[in-house]
Scaffold this active site. Structure first.
Site, PDB file in Angstrom:
ATOM      1  N   CYS A   1      -6.184  -0.581   0.205  1.00  0.00           N
ATOM      2  CA  CYS A   1      -6.338   0.345   1.325  1.00  0.00           C
ATOM      3  C   CYS A   1      -6.435  -0.426   2.645  1.00  0.00           C
ATOM      4  O   CYS A   1      -7.242  -1.349   2.780  1.00  0.00           O
ATOM      5  CB  CYS A   1      -7.580   1.202   1.135  1.00  0.00           C
TER       6      CYS A   1
ATOM      7  N   PRO B   1      -4.901   7.145  -6.245  1.00  0.00           N
ATOM      8  CA  PRO B   1      -6.125   7.508  -5.516  1.00  0.00           C
ATOM      9  C   PRO B   1      -5.805   7.652  -4.034  1.00  0.00           C
ATOM     10  O   PRO B   1      -5.200   6.757  -3.441  1.00  0.00           O
ATOM     11  CB  PRO B   1      -7.057   6.320  -5.777  1.00  0.00           C
TER      12      PRO B   1
END
Length: 332
Positions: free
Chosen positions: A98, A15
């Site tokens: 992230c 992703p």
């Protein structure tokens, strides 16, 4: 809960914010029928509080496809997971990796490496809410944490909540003092630590992520005992190199007859449909720029698409024009 996509996770495309949207995933799926694809991170607050269910839209051709969620509130994540399951995603993945400022401000992403008990609570709530498998993508640690101690504790705690599949980015996330761009290369990757985690938790399905540049490297990791390999930037910038032979080399499927030219032509009806529905050409073609990377005509291909896709009235014929330039370059 038995996974339906474990086999597909032998190779997956990571992703990536602003990159792995539905147009990118459709392009990638034309190159591989087997690899597992992931959405960009979708935040649970956007879905639950903001009602942004349009973020869950995808083409049925994308299966197998996983939804990555960002968040840190168990109740909110459970509701978001339910929306994802109702939309038909094959996996729900929690982002614990992230490092960007915007996810830190929302108390999710890599900062969750500091609170494995909260991650476990989130995963349990999501698993209680859906039948779809819940997985976790994480780092080996953040900032001044000692990955040798933190990572096994994190995995053990989260696995106790019923998570059996992890995607581990082998680089520590540095939330203070480094930009996300700098964190792509600093500090160094620690593949050996992730290998030790696979040996320490043989019953868990583990994919290694970070810095994988080729199918040769992916095969080496699989031969070293990993259950899967997740490829990020290389799959985006050089999609044919990573995905074009993946089904034959990593999944034992019959070699495909497709070429990058075939893929470009296969995108024409998809692009036409997107424009007919009110979309813009560049929303599709920006993901196609690397299709001919390293091949004759690649520069002309990128130039034609980059310079023309945002012009008023631009349509699928621009892809055909760029393809003609590639073929001329190959013939020269």
């Amino acid at each position: 809960m038995k996974s339906t996509v474990c086999g597909n996770a032998r190779l997956s495309v990571a992703p990536m914010m602003d990159w792995t949207d539905r147009h990118c995933r459709y392009l990638h799926r034309l190159m591989t029928a087997e690899a597992l694809l992931y959405t960009e991170m979708v935040t649970a607050p956007a879905l639950v509080r903001g009602g942004a269910v349009h973020l869950l839209e995808y083409n049925p051709e994308e299966h197998p496809v996983a939804l990555q969620l960002g968040g840190s509130d168990p109740v909110e994540l459970a509701r978001a997971a339910r929306l994802g399951a109702e939309a038909g995603y094959d996996e729900i993945n929690l982002n614990c990796g992230c490092p960007s400022d915007r996810v830190q401000s929302g108390t999710f992403g890599a900062i969750l490496m500091r609170t494995p008990e909260l991650v476990a609570d989130c995963c349990k709530a999501m698993r209680d809410a859906v039948q779809t498998e819940v997985t976790v993508k994480c780092r080996i640690g953040v900032d001044d944490q000692d990955p040798e101690r933190v990572l096994p504790d994190f995995i053990e705690t989260v696995a106790a909540a019923g998570v059996t599949r992890f995607q581990i980015h082998a680089r520590k996330a540095w939330l203070q003092g480094l930009s996300p761009k700098e964190n792509r290369d600093i500090p160094p990757l620690d593949y050996d630590l992730v290998k030790r985690m696979k040996r320490a938790f043989p019953h868990l399905h583990m994919s290694v992520n970070g810095g994988v540049e080729s199918l040769d490297e992916a095969e080496e990791f699989l031969n070293a005992g990993f259950d899967g390999v997740m490829v990020g930037r290389a799959a985006y910038h050089r999609p044919w190199d990573i995905l074009g032979e993946a089904d034959a080399r990593l999944f034992g499927a019959a070699p495909g007859a497709n070429t990058p030219e075939d893929i470009a032509r296969a995108m024409l009806p998809y692009t036409e449909a997107h424009l007919t529905s009110g979309g813009k050409l560049h929303q599709v073609t920006r993901h196609m720029l690397g299709l001919f990377a390293g091949r004759p005509g690649a520069r002309l291909w990128r130039r034609v698409l980059s310079e023309g896709a945002s012009r008023p009235g631009a349509g699928p014929e621009l892809i055909e024009e760029a393809l003609a330039q590639v073929e001329q370059g190959q013939a020269a």
